[in-house]
Design a protein around this motif. Structure first.
Motif, PDB file in Angstrom:
ATOM      1  N   ASP A  44     -10.390   6.927   5.964  1.00 47.35           N
ATOM      2  CA  ASP A  44     -10.065   6.516   4.604  1.00 47.35           C
ATOM      3  C   ASP A  44      -9.306   7.633   3.893  1.00 47.35           C
ATOM      4  O   ASP A  44      -9.596   8.810   4.087  1.00 47.35           O
ATOM      5  N   THR A  71      -8.415   6.384  -6.312  1.00 49.08           N
ATOM      6  CA  THR A  71      -8.733   5.244  -5.471  1.00 49.08           C
ATOM      7  C   THR A  71      -8.811   5.733  -4.034  1.00 49.08           C
ATOM      8  O   THR A  71      -8.353   6.822  -3.705  1.00 49.08           O
ATOM      9  N   THR A  73      -8.121   3.982  -0.191  1.00 44.28           N
ATOM     10  CA  THR A  73      -7.736   2.817   0.583  1.00 44.28           C
ATOM     11  C   THR A  73      -8.453   2.879   1.916  1.00 44.28           C
ATOM     12  O   THR A  73      -8.316   3.842   2.658  1.00 44.28           O
ATOM     13  N   GLY A  79      -6.949  -3.686   2.627  1.00 46.78           N
ATOM     14  CA  GLY A  79      -6.000  -3.351   1.571  1.00 46.78           C
ATOM     15  C   GLY A  79      -6.585  -3.263   0.188  1.00 46.78           C
ATOM     16  O   GLY A  79      -5.872  -3.076  -0.775  1.00 46.78           O
ATOM     17  N   PRO A  81      -8.350  -1.365  -2.714  1.00 43.43           N
ATOM     18  CA  PRO A  81      -8.715   0.000  -3.102  1.00 43.43           C
ATOM     19  C   PRO A  81     -10.156   0.061  -3.602  1.00 43.43           C
ATOM     20  O   PRO A  81     -10.684  -0.913  -4.102  1.00 43.43           O
TER      21      PRO A  81
END
Length: 184
Positions: A44, A71, A73, A79, A81
């Motif tokens: 991540d 954030t 991802t 996809g 966040p």
């Protein structure tokens, strides 16, 4: 010419950089090609920013409040966040040296908050936030950093003299004028 061809994610291996070359030729057999490299992330990835100007001014008598937005991802391919699992570390620098003892008093880790009169007038500071995520399986970490420069300005000076504005003093006598209750 055909449209783009999707490549399934399971064909890629984490930590590998792939090169793709596309060649296009016209009916006169004139050809051109383009190569792109794509690195595949294995964990991540966080992203942090400090909204607003990268160079700011603040008055010494005001509370300093710097907020961040971050954030992460997820590499699961969804996809979406997320902000869960992020660790925040705020640092304050003056002339390139970290100023220790200037910890944020905010309970929200996304905000750096210092009380008024904490910083020195006419100094330039760098406020930096680093956001880190740790993969629970591998222990590998990823981080992102954002910063702003901050110039501290003086405020209005309020001069006050203790004991009132009118005094009587005898010739040859000493008197003391106390302005220690003045403030900025």
């Amino acid at each position: 010419m055909e449209s783009a061809t999707p490549i399934p994610a399971y064909l890629f291996e984490a930590g590998v950089v792939y090169s793709f070359t596309v060649e296009l030729c016209n009916f006169l057999l004139q050809c051109s090609f383009k190569t792109r490299q794509i690195g595949v992330l294995g964990r991540d990835v966080p992203y942090v920013t400090i909204p607003g100007l990268v160079s700011r001014t603040a008055r010494r008598q005001d509370v300093l409040r710097v907020s961040s937005v971050s954030t992460i991802t997820r590499c699961s391919g969804d996809g979406e966040p997320s902000v869960s699992g992020l660790q925040y570390e705020w640092k304050l620098y003056e002339n390139g040296a970290q100023k220790l003892g200037f910890q944020s008093s905010s309970i929200d880790p996304t905000i750096y908050w210092l009380s008024s009169h904490s910083l020195t007038v006419d100094k330039v500071y760098l406020v930096e936030v680093t956001v880190t995520t740790i993969d629970p399986e591998s222990g590998a970490s990823s981080s992102s950093t954002a910063s702003i420069s901050l110039i501290i300005t003086g405020g209005d000076v309020f001069a006050q003299i203790a004991g009132g504005s009118t005094r009587a003093v005898r010739v040859g006598e000493l008197t003391t004028i106390d302005a220690s209750i003045s403030y900025d």
